[in-house]
Design a protein around this motif. Structure first.
Motif, PDB file in Angstrom:
ATOM      1  N   SER A   1      60.982  58.664 -39.848  1.00  0.00           N
ATOM      2  CA  SER A   1      60.703  59.336 -41.121  1.00  0.00           C
ATOM      3  C   SER A   1      59.790  58.462 -41.975  1.00  0.00           C
ATOM      4  N   PRO A   2      58.634  58.968 -42.392  1.00  0.00           N
ATOM      5  CA  PRO A   2      57.741  58.175 -43.248  1.00  0.00           C
ATOM      6  C   PRO A   2      58.354  57.865 -44.610  1.00  0.00           C
ATOM      7  N   THR A   3      59.376  58.625 -44.986  1.00  0.00           N
ATOM      8  CA  THR A   3      60.045  58.395 -46.274  1.00  0.00           C
ATOM      9  C   THR A   3      61.334  57.595 -46.131  1.00  0.00           C
ATOM     10  N   GLY A   4      61.668  57.186 -44.903  1.00  0.00           N
ATOM     11  CA  GLY A   4      62.838  56.333 -44.680  1.00  0.00           C
ATOM     12  C   GLY A   4      64.170  56.998 -44.889  1.00  0.00           C
ATOM     13  N   ASP A   5      64.264  58.296 -44.570  1.00  0.00           N
ATOM     14  CA  ASP A   5      65.530  58.995 -44.790  1.00  0.00           C
ATOM     15  C   ASP A   5      66.116  59.596 -43.517  1.00  0.00           C
ATOM     16  N   ALA A   6      65.684  59.097 -42.354  1.00  0.00           N
ATOM     17  CA  ALA A   6      66.222  59.574 -41.083  1.00  0.00           C
ATOM     18  C   ALA A   6      67.415  58.720 -40.657  1.00  0.00           C
ATOM     19  N   GLU A   7      68.115  59.143 -39.607  1.00  0.00           N
ATOM     20  CA  GLU A   7      69.290  58.413 -39.110  1.00  0.00           C
ATOM     21  C   GLU A   7      69.005  56.936 -38.874  1.00  0.00           C
ATOM     22  N   LYS A   8      67.893  56.652 -38.226  1.00  0.00           N
ATOM     23  CA  LYS A   8      67.593  55.272 -37.852  1.00  0.00           C
ATOM     24  C   LYS A   8      67.400  54.375 -39.071  1.00  0.00           C
ATOM     25  N   ASP A   9      67.199  54.977 -40.258  1.00  0.00           N
ATOM     26  CA  ASP A   9      66.987  54.210 -41.480  1.00  0.00           C
ATOM     27  C   ASP A   9      68.281  53.801 -42.167  1.00  0.00           C
ATOM     28  N   ALA A  10      69.407  54.345 -41.731  1.00  0.00           N
ATOM     29  CA  ALA A  10      70.695  53.987 -42.324  1.00  0.00           C
ATOM     30  C   ALA A  10      71.010  52.520 -42.053  1.00  0.00           C
ATOM     31  N   GLY A  11      71.719  51.893 -42.976  1.00  0.00           N
ATOM     32  CA  GLY A  11      72.058  50.487 -42.819  1.00  0.00           C
ATOM     33  C   GLY A  11      72.793  50.200 -41.520  1.00  0.00           C
ATOM     34  N   GLU A  12      73.644  51.134 -41.106  1.00  0.00           N
ATOM     35  CA  GLU A  12      74.427  50.959 -39.873  1.00  0.00           C
ATOM     36  C   GLU A  12      73.552  50.932 -38.633  1.00  0.00           C
ATOM     37  N   ASN A  13      72.315  51.438 -38.738  1.00  0.00           N
ATOM     38  CA  ASN A  13      71.421  51.489 -37.585  1.00  0.00           C
ATOM     39  C   ASN A  13      70.303  50.450 -37.641  1.00  0.00           C
ATOM     40  N   GLN A  14      70.329  49.608 -38.665  1.00  0.00           N
ATOM     41  CA  GLN A  14      69.257  48.625 -38.805  1.00  0.00           C
ATOM     42  C   GLN A  14      69.273  47.560 -37.709  1.00  0.00           C
ATOM     43  N   SER A  15      70.418  47.397 -37.083  1.00  0.00           N
ATOM     44  CA  SER A  15      70.513  46.381 -36.028  1.00  0.00           C
ATOM     45  C   SER A  15      70.135  46.911 -34.647  1.00  0.00           C
ATOM     46  N   LEU A  16      69.770  48.197 -34.565  1.00  0.00           N
ATOM     47  CA  LEU A  16      69.351  48.744 -33.275  1.00  0.00           C
ATOM     48  C   LEU A  16      68.032  48.092 -32.861  1.00  0.00           C
ATOM     49  N   ALA A  17      68.011  47.532 -31.664  1.00  0.00           N
ATOM     50  CA  ALA A  17      66.807  46.841 -31.193  1.00  0.00           C
ATOM     51  C   ALA A  17      65.724  47.836 -30.796  1.00  0.00           C
ATOM     52  N   GLY A  18      64.486  47.453 -31.060  1.00  0.00           N
ATOM     53  CA  GLY A  18      63.368  48.327 -30.753  1.00  0.00           C
ATOM     54  C   GLY A  18      63.178  48.595 -29.276  1.00  0.00           C
ATOM     55  N   ASP A  19      63.750  47.736 -28.429  1.00  0.00           N
ATOM     56  CA  ASP A  19      63.565  47.908 -26.987  1.00  0.00           C
ATOM     57  C   ASP A  19      64.178  49.197 -26.475  1.00  0.00           C
ATOM     58  N   GLY A  20      65.283  49.624 -27.067  1.00  0.00           N
ATOM     59  CA  GLY A  20      65.886  50.879 -26.655  1.00  0.00           C
ATOM     60  C   GLY A  20      64.993  52.058 -26.984  1.00  0.00           C
ATOM     61  N   PHE A  21      64.439  52.070 -28.196  1.00  0.00           N
ATOM     62  CA  PHE A  21      63.515  53.130 -28.597  1.00  0.00           C
ATOM     63  C   PHE A  21      62.296  53.155 -27.685  1.00  0.00           C
ATOM     64  N   ASP A  22      61.773  51.969 -27.368  1.00  0.00           N
ATOM     65  CA  ASP A  22      60.583  51.881 -26.522  1.00  0.00           C
ATOM     66  C   ASP A  22      60.875  52.361 -25.105  1.00  0.00           C
ATOM     67  N   THR A  23      62.059  52.052 -24.610  1.00  0.00           N
ATOM     68  CA  THR A  23      62.446  52.502 -23.270  1.00  0.00           C
ATOM     69  C   THR A  23      62.429  54.025 -23.177  1.00  0.00           C
ATOM     70  N   VAL A  24      63.032  54.679 -24.170  1.00  0.00           N
ATOM     71  CA  VAL A  24      63.077  56.137 -24.174  1.00  0.00           C
ATOM     72  C   VAL A  24      61.677  56.723 -24.341  1.00  0.00           C
ATOM     73  N   ALA A  25      60.880  56.125 -25.219  1.00  0.00           N
ATOM     74  CA  ALA A  25      59.519  56.630 -25.435  1.00  0.00           C
ATOM     75  C   ALA A  25      58.694  56.556 -24.156  1.00  0.00           C
ATOM     76  N   ARG A  26      58.816  55.452 -23.446  1.00  0.00           N
ATOM     77  CA  ARG A  26      58.068  55.291 -22.188  1.00  0.00           C
ATOM     78  C   ARG A  26      58.551  56.289 -21.131  1.00  0.00           C
ATOM     79  N   ALA A  27      59.875  56.405 -21.031  1.00  0.00           N
ATOM     80  CA  ALA A  27      60.432  57.315 -20.028  1.00  0.00           C
ATOM     81  C   ALA A  27      60.044  58.758 -20.337  1.00  0.00           C
ATOM     82  N   LYS A  28      60.109  59.134 -21.596  1.00  0.00           N
ATOM     83  CA  LYS A  28      59.738  60.494 -21.990  1.00  0.00           C
ATOM     84  C   LYS A  28      58.268  60.762 -21.666  1.00  0.00           C
ATOM     85  N   ALA A  29      57.402  59.798 -21.943  1.00  0.00           N
ATOM     86  CA  ALA A  29      55.973  59.967 -21.652  1.00  0.00           C
ATOM     87  C   ALA A  29      55.751  60.180 -20.158  1.00  0.00           C
ATOM     88  N   ALA A  30      56.459  59.413 -19.338  1.00  0.00           N
ATOM     89  CA  ALA A  30      56.319  59.547 -17.886  1.00  0.00           C
ATOM     90  C   ALA A  30      56.830  60.910 -17.419  1.00  0.00           C
TER      91      ALA A  30
END
Length: 332
Positions: A92-121
């Motif tokens: 979310s460009p306005t910072g109001d999506a799930e991933k922007d919640a404080g509880e999700n701030q510790s989620l590592a970017g590698d998981g997001f990147d893994t899904v993005a790569r797999a989805k692209a393939a």
């Protein structure tokens, strides 16, 4: 010689029987699952989806080992809020999506990147067919296998959710300071039992936690008595009062990159890093199951696969409830 041959045959037959029994149990779990999901959902529309995701996951792990824990944790955080619908992936460009919640701030970017790569393939092979939610579910299973954990059938057929709101996160994710009753209340929302809690917590056999998530146990006076004293001193060295906010400690000090049952042996020895880990051993309700899983890795693996299948059925979106995103980070 005949005796040894007979003993060898008995051993092989015993292993085969155990394998067949486990397969039947898993199939029975799948059979009574959400009618909207099924194994091999994409058999005719994208038959190679699972191999495509697996190859992407393996390539990503070869680049960085933290892919394992970050992808698995991403799946948990997605399913616990709004169900397994890839809503945690939305940017979310306005910072109001799930991933922007404080509880999700510790989620590592590698998981997001893994899904993005797999989805692209997957999109290259089968455009507009496979949801991001299903890609994440497959990837979560594959990182477990890559780390030495159990394989299991992944039910597919989810759609991607149409809502991702920061305000929906609070109170729906298990916090590191919760006691067993509080954990039960969170997991019960997703139709998960106490055994499921203990089994899914075993995912902490891989991954790491920031010092802030357990510093309360070290900075109290006295230090949390459920901590092994030697382990507590080691943690104080790694996480002093003025620790770097980005400092992390492995959740499993024994085998941090292997998916096994060492996590439960750690709990018995007072080496559960988070309060929500160690409470599984100190609480009399969950302690017997911890002892069981510490003694038998096969029992842990069986319970973990069953719990993962149940978790994957949470909040499934179908029909007008969802879509198949082209880009996992954006609604269509």
């Amino acid at each position: 010689m005949k005796y040894f041959l007979r003993e060898g045959e008995r051993s092989i037959n015993m292993r085969l029987r155990k394998t067949v029994v486990l397969a039947l149990v898993l199939l029975s779990i799948v059979a009574v699952g959400d009618a909207r999901l099924r194994v091999n959902f994409y058999a005719s529309t994208c038959p190679d989806v699972e191999s495509i995701v697996r190859q992407t996951v393996e390539a990503k792990i070869s680049e960085t080992i933290i892919t394992i824990a970050s992808t698995l944790r991403l799946f948990f955080h997605d399913c616990f809020v709004e169900g397994c619908d890839a809503s945690v992936l939305i940017f979310s460009p306005t910072g109001d999506a799930e991933k922007d919640a404080g509880e999700n701030q510790s989620l590592a970017g590698d998981g997001f990147d893994t899904v993005a790569r797999a989805k692209a393939a997957v999109e290259d092979a089968c455009p507009g067919v496979v949801s991001c939610a299903d890609v994440l579910a497959i990837a979560a299973r594959d990182v477990v296998v890559a780390a030495g954990g159990p394989g299991f059938p992944v039910e597919l057929g989810r759609l991607d959710g149409l809502v991702s709101a920061k305000g929906n996160v609070a109170g729906n994710l298990p916090e590191p300071t919760l006691n067993l009753n509080q954990l039960i209340a969170i997991f019960r929302k997703n139709n998960l039992s106490t055994t499921d809690i203990i089994a899914l917590s075993g995912a902490h056999t891989v991954g790491a936690a920031h010092c802030v998530h357990f510093s309360n146990r070290l900075q109290s006076d006295p230090i949390d008595p459920t901590l092994n004293p030697d382990y507590a001193q080691e943690l104080l060295q790694e996480c002093p009062a003025n620790a770097d906010p980005d400092a992390v400690v492995q959740l499993d000090p024994a085998t941090p990159f292997t998916f096994d049952n060492a996590y439960y042996r750690n709990l018995i020895n007072g080496k559960g890093l988070l309060t929500s880990d160690q409470v599984l051993f100190t609480d009399s309700i969950s302690k017997p199951t911890v002892l069981k899983f510490a003694k038998s890795q096969s029992s842990f693996f069986k319970a973990f696969t069953a719990a993962m299948i149940k978790l994957g059925r949470t909040g499934v979106k179908t029909g007008t409830q969802g879509e198949i995103r082209t880009d996992c980070s954006r609604f269509n």
